[in-house]
Design a protein around this motif. Structure first.
Motif, PDB file in Angstrom:
ATOM      1  N   GLU A 107      44.726  40.143  44.841  1.00 33.99           N
ATOM      2  CA  GLU A 107      45.998  40.681  44.396  1.00 33.99           C
ATOM      3  C   GLU A 107      45.796  41.937  43.551  1.00 33.99           C
ATOM      4  O   GLU A 107      46.553  42.910  43.666  1.00 33.99           O
ATOM      5  CB  GLU A 107      46.756  39.620  43.591  1.00 33.99           C
ATOM      6  CG  GLU A 107      48.130  40.036  43.115  1.00 33.99           C
ATOM      7  CD  GLU A 107      49.108  40.266  44.260  1.00 33.99           C
ATOM      8  OE1 GLU A 107      50.144  40.913  44.021  1.00 33.99           O
ATOM      9  OE2 GLU A 107      48.826  39.805  45.391  1.00 33.99           O
ATOM     10  N   SER A 108      44.774  41.916  42.697  1.00 37.12           N
ATOM     11  CA  SER A 108      44.479  43.098  41.876  1.00 37.12           C
ATOM     12  C   SER A 108      44.103  44.288  42.747  1.00 37.12           C
ATOM     13  O   SER A 108      44.529  45.419  42.502  1.00 37.12           O
ATOM     14  CB  SER A 108      43.349  42.785  40.890  1.00 37.12           C
ATOM     15  OG  SER A 108      43.730  41.755  39.995  1.00 37.12           O
ATOM     16  N   SER A 109      43.301  44.023  43.778  1.00 36.37           N
ATOM     17  CA  SER A 109      42.908  45.085  44.688  1.00 36.37           C
ATOM     18  C   SER A 109      44.119  45.640  45.434  1.00 36.37           C
ATOM     19  O   SER A 109      44.253  46.858  45.617  1.00 36.37           O
ATOM     20  CB  SER A 109      41.874  44.566  45.685  1.00 36.37           C
ATOM     21  OG  SER A 109      41.507  45.559  46.610  1.00 36.37           O
ATOM     22  N   ARG A 110      45.031  44.745  45.839  1.00 38.74           N
ATOM     23  CA  ARG A 110      46.231  45.196  46.547  1.00 38.74           C
ATOM     24  C   ARG A 110      47.102  46.071  45.651  1.00 38.74           C
ATOM     25  O   ARG A 110      47.609  47.118  46.066  1.00 38.74           O
ATOM     26  CB  ARG A 110      47.032  43.979  47.023  1.00 38.74           C
ATOM     27  CG  ARG A 110      48.273  44.331  47.841  1.00 38.74           C
ATOM     28  CD  ARG A 110      49.088  43.091  48.153  1.00 38.74           C
ATOM     29  NE  ARG A 110      49.655  42.528  46.938  1.00 38.74           N
ATOM     30  CZ  ARG A 110      50.754  42.973  46.337  1.00 38.74           C
ATOM     31  NH1 ARG A 110      51.395  44.021  46.835  1.00 38.74           N
ATOM     32  NH2 ARG A 110      51.207  42.399  45.248  1.00 38.74           N
TER      33      ARG A 110
ATOM     34  N   PRO B 176      43.324  36.577  54.145  1.00 44.82           N
ATOM     35  CA  PRO B 176      44.680  36.144  53.766  1.00 44.82           C
ATOM     36  C   PRO B 176      44.670  34.757  53.143  1.00 44.82           C
ATOM     37  O   PRO B 176      43.735  33.966  53.325  1.00 44.82           O
ATOM     38  CB  PRO B 176      45.433  36.156  55.104  1.00 44.82           C
ATOM     39  CG  PRO B 176      44.680  37.102  55.966  1.00 44.82           C
ATOM     40  CD  PRO B 176      43.243  36.958  55.572  1.00 44.82           C
ATOM     41  N   ALA B 177      45.737  34.462  52.406  1.00 47.88           N
ATOM     42  CA  ALA B 177      45.804  33.191  51.669  1.00 47.88           C
ATOM     43  C   ALA B 177      45.718  31.991  52.607  1.00 47.88           C
ATOM     44  O   ALA B 177      45.070  30.986  52.277  1.00 47.88           O
ATOM     45  CB  ALA B 177      47.104  33.148  50.858  1.00 47.88           C
TER      46      ALA B 177
ATOM     47  N   PHE C 162      41.033  30.530  43.204  1.00 53.90           N
ATOM     48  CA  PHE C 162      42.069  31.252  42.466  1.00 53.90           C
ATOM     49  C   PHE C 162      41.547  32.594  41.939  1.00 53.90           C
ATOM     50  O   PHE C 162      42.279  33.595  41.910  1.00 53.90           O
ATOM     51  CB  PHE C 162      42.610  30.400  41.318  1.00 53.90           C
ATOM     52  CG  PHE C 162      43.644  29.400  41.751  1.00 53.90           C
ATOM     53  CD1 PHE C 162      44.894  29.824  42.201  1.00 53.90           C
ATOM     54  CD2 PHE C 162      43.362  28.042  41.744  1.00 53.90           C
ATOM     55  CE1 PHE C 162      45.848  28.905  42.615  1.00 53.90           C
ATOM     56  CE2 PHE C 162      44.318  27.124  42.148  1.00 53.90           C
ATOM     57  CZ  PHE C 162      45.564  27.540  42.591  1.00 53.90           C
ATOM     58  N   LEU C 163      40.287  32.628  41.512  1.00 58.23           N
ATOM     59  CA  LEU C 163      39.712  33.897  41.083  1.00 58.23           C
ATOM     60  C   LEU C 163      39.645  34.889  42.246  1.00 58.23           C
ATOM     61  O   LEU C 163      39.891  36.086  42.077  1.00 58.23           O
ATOM     62  CB  LEU C 163      38.320  33.680  40.489  1.00 58.23           C
ATOM     63  CG  LEU C 163      38.281  33.078  39.082  1.00 58.23           C
ATOM     64  CD1 LEU C 163      36.829  32.772  38.683  1.00 58.23           C
ATOM     65  CD2 LEU C 163      38.913  34.032  38.072  1.00 58.23           C
ATOM     66  N   GLY C 164      39.294  34.378  43.422  1.00 53.08           N
ATOM     67  CA  GLY C 164      39.263  35.238  44.603  1.00 53.08           C
ATOM     68  C   GLY C 164      40.641  35.779  44.942  1.00 53.08           C
ATOM     69  O   GLY C 164      40.800  36.961  45.264  1.00 53.08           O
ATOM     70  N   ARG C 165      41.677  34.897  44.851  1.00 49.18           N
ATOM     71  CA  ARG C 165      43.033  35.345  45.128  1.00 49.18           C
ATOM     72  C   ARG C 165      43.503  36.370  44.087  1.00 49.18           C
ATOM     73  O   ARG C 165      44.199  37.338  44.410  1.00 49.18           O
ATOM     74  CB  ARG C 165      44.009  34.152  45.140  1.00 49.18           C
ATOM     75  CG  ARG C 165      43.780  33.169  46.277  1.00 49.18           C
ATOM     76  CD  ARG C 165      43.705  33.832  47.627  1.00 49.18           C
ATOM     77  NE  ARG C 165      44.869  34.676  47.878  1.00 49.18           N
ATOM     78  CZ  ARG C 165      44.904  35.664  48.759  1.00 49.18           C
ATOM     79  NH1 ARG C 165      43.810  35.978  49.456  1.00 49.18           N
ATOM     80  NH2 ARG C 165      46.001  36.362  48.943  1.00 49.18           N
ATOM     81  N   TRP C 166      43.102  36.144  42.813  1.00 43.82           N
ATOM     82  CA  TRP C 166      43.451  37.097  41.760  1.00 43.82           C
ATOM     83  C   TRP C 166      42.804  38.458  42.022  1.00 43.82           C
ATOM     84  O   TRP C 166      43.436  39.513  41.854  1.00 43.82           O
ATOM     85  CB  TRP C 166      42.998  36.551  40.414  1.00 43.82           C
ATOM     86  CG  TRP C 166      43.211  37.521  39.283  1.00 43.82           C
ATOM     87  CD1 TRP C 166      44.352  37.761  38.600  1.00 43.82           C
ATOM     88  CD2 TRP C 166      42.212  38.393  38.728  1.00 43.82           C
ATOM     89  NE1 TRP C 166      44.161  38.732  37.647  1.00 43.82           N
ATOM     90  CE2 TRP C 166      42.852  39.143  37.698  1.00 43.82           C
ATOM     91  CE3 TRP C 166      40.864  38.612  38.974  1.00 43.82           C
ATOM     92  CZ2 TRP C 166      42.160  40.088  36.933  1.00 43.82           C
ATOM     93  CZ3 TRP C 166      40.195  39.558  38.222  1.00 43.82           C
ATOM     94  CH2 TRP C 166      40.828  40.281  37.213  1.00 43.82           C
TER      95      TRP C 166
ATOM     96  N   TRP D  91      42.278  27.338  54.115  1.00 43.39           N
ATOM     97  CA  TRP D  91      41.515  26.400  54.954  1.00 43.39           C
ATOM     98  C   TRP D  91      40.065  26.300  54.472  1.00 43.39           C
ATOM     99  O   TRP D  91      39.467  25.219  54.494  1.00 43.39           O
ATOM    100  CB  TRP D  91      41.538  26.845  56.414  1.00 43.39           C
ATOM    101  CG  TRP D  91      42.840  26.563  57.105  1.00 43.39           C
ATOM    102  CD1 TRP D  91      43.776  27.454  57.508  1.00 43.39           C
ATOM    103  CD2 TRP D  91      43.343  25.274  57.469  1.00 43.39           C
ATOM    104  NE1 TRP D  91      44.838  26.839  58.090  1.00 43.39           N
ATOM    105  CE2 TRP D  91      44.596  25.483  58.094  1.00 43.39           C
ATOM    106  CE3 TRP D  91      42.861  23.976  57.332  1.00 43.39           C
ATOM    107  CZ2 TRP D  91      45.382  24.441  58.566  1.00 43.39           C
ATOM    108  CZ3 TRP D  91      43.640  22.924  57.813  1.00 43.39           C
ATOM    109  CH2 TRP D  91      44.883  23.151  58.415  1.00 43.39           C
ATOM    110  N   CYS D  92      39.514  27.415  54.028  1.00 40.08           N
ATOM    111  CA  CYS D  92      38.155  27.381  53.467  1.00 40.08           C
ATOM    112  C   CYS D  92      38.096  26.517  52.212  1.00 40.08           C
ATOM    113  O   CYS D  92      37.135  25.766  51.986  1.00 40.08           O
ATOM    114  CB  CYS D  92      37.683  28.803  53.145  1.00 40.08           C
ATOM    115  SG  CYS D  92      37.521  29.877  54.587  1.00 40.08           S
ATOM    116  N   LEU D  93      39.134  26.624  51.370  1.00 40.01           N
ATOM    117  CA  LEU D  93      39.197  25.800  50.168  1.00 40.01           C
ATOM    118  C   LEU D  93      39.280  24.320  50.532  1.00 40.01           C
ATOM    119  O   LEU D  93      38.580  23.475  49.938  1.00 40.01           O
ATOM    120  CB  LEU D  93      40.408  26.213  49.324  1.00 40.01           C
ATOM    121  CG  LEU D  93      40.718  25.319  48.116  1.00 40.01           C
ATOM    122  CD1 LEU D  93      39.565  25.358  47.114  1.00 40.01           C
ATOM    123  CD2 LEU D  93      42.026  25.742  47.453  1.00 40.01           C
ATOM    124  N   ALA D  94      40.123  24.004  51.510  1.00 39.83           N
ATOM    125  CA  ALA D  94      40.266  22.606  51.925  1.00 39.83           C
ATOM    126  C   ALA D  94      38.949  22.060  52.467  1.00 39.83           C
ATOM    127  O   ALA D  94      38.555  20.918  52.169  1.00 39.83           O
ATOM    128  CB  ALA D  94      41.369  22.494  52.981  1.00 39.83           C
TER     129      ALA D  94
END
Length: 307
Positions: free
Chosen positions: A75-78, A16-17, A68-72, A22-25
């Motif tokens: 979202e594409s998978s969802r 989840p985002a 952001f690529l991971g989040r994209w 937290w991983c990004l931070a």
């Protein structure tokens, strides 16, 4: 560094985002502390400090890009999963609708044929040894109705096997019951002891096959109910008219016949309910109810073109 970016991308794509945030931070903090530490070393020259700052900015951009690529990707998978679920739901709905259509057609074909055949057979049994010619005529009528029912079932199966073909409309025009078959239907009803008068106007032009089939089924169901519930000796009037883009069908009968216990028990209870649903799907309206003289009326209006 590459392994860290891959791990950040994977976390953003699979988690989840909030958790991946937290991983990004943590990744940004790690790179920031490393750049600050390198820049603060006494041995670091002024040019080296600038390089550290540039590298830090570059790492930050890489981290943000990976997240952001991971989040994209997530979202594409969802969306892909939602599309698959929607497609499966639409397929299941189409299958259910097709099964209902088949059940409705089978009911209309079999219910009419069985009612006429049982009534004719019952009359022939009572006349055995008394009127051989009447018995022979009744059995001939049973044979004719049975053959027609089998022909209609073959037509239905043939159409179902060719659904989706490029020539489907032409096939349905040739094989599905329509206005051309009303005379045979009225003859069968008359042979069962119910006299029928047909009045038609404005039907010179060809109607869409689905509309013709619907009209035929309305008349068939109404006359089958007359045979069941009014019985031999009753009279029915069938009025068919096409005007101003509307097809009107009305079937009414008196209650002067003698109801047979044999045919009264043949009702499935789904005839009129299925008829209401069929008319609704075709964009039409239907009204049914008893008449003051004890008879019954079925009135239908349909669009003269497919809605």
């Amino acid at each position: 560094m590459a392994s860290l970016l891959v791990a950040l991308f994977t976390a953003a794509a699979l988690r989840p985002a909030r958790l991946s945030g937290w991983c990004l931070a943590a990744t940004l903090g790690t790179h920031a502390l490393n750049a600050a530490y390198q820049a603060s070393l006494p041995t670091a020259a002024r040019d080296s400090q600038v390089t550290f700052v540039v590298v830090g900015i570059a790492l930050t951009l890489f981290d943000l890009a990976a997240w952001f690529l991971g989040r994209w990707a997530a979202e594409s998978s969802r969306r892909t999963r939602e599309l698959v679920k929607t497609s499966e739901a639409m397929t299941a709905e189409a299958v259910a609708a097709e099964r209902l259509r088949i059940a409705r057609e089978l009911h209309d074909i079999v219910a009419h044929a069985v009612t006429i055949m049982v009534l004719q057979t019952s009359g022939a049994r009572r006349q055995l040894g008394r009127d051989p010619e009447l018995v022979a005529a009744a059995l001939a009528s049973v044979e004719s109705v049975g053959k027609q029912a089998m022909a209609e079932l073959r037509r239905l199966l043939q159409v179902l096997r060719t659904v989706g073909s490029t020539d489907e409309e032409a096939l349905e025009t040739d094989m599905i019951a329509g206005l051309k078959d009303l005379d045979v239907l009225l003859s069968q009803t008359t042979a069962a002891g119910v006299s029928v008068d047909l009045s038609a106007s404005g039907i010179e032009g060809r109607l869409p096959s689905s509309i013709e089939l619907c009209v035929y089924r309305v008349v068939q169901e109404a006359l089958t109910n007359v045979v069941r519930h009014a019985g031999p000796g009753a009279h029915a009037d069938v009025v068919l008219a096409v005007a101003d883009g509307t097809v009107t069908v009305e079937v009414s009968n008196d209650h002067a016949g003698s109801v047979s216990n044999v045919t009264r028990d043949l009702t499935s209870g789904y005839g009129l309910a299925g008829l209401h649903e069929r008319i609704k799907l075709m964009g039409g309206e239907i009204s049914t109810g008893p008449l003051d003289d004890g008879g019954y009326r079925v009135g239908v209006t349909l669009p003269a073109a497919i809605p």
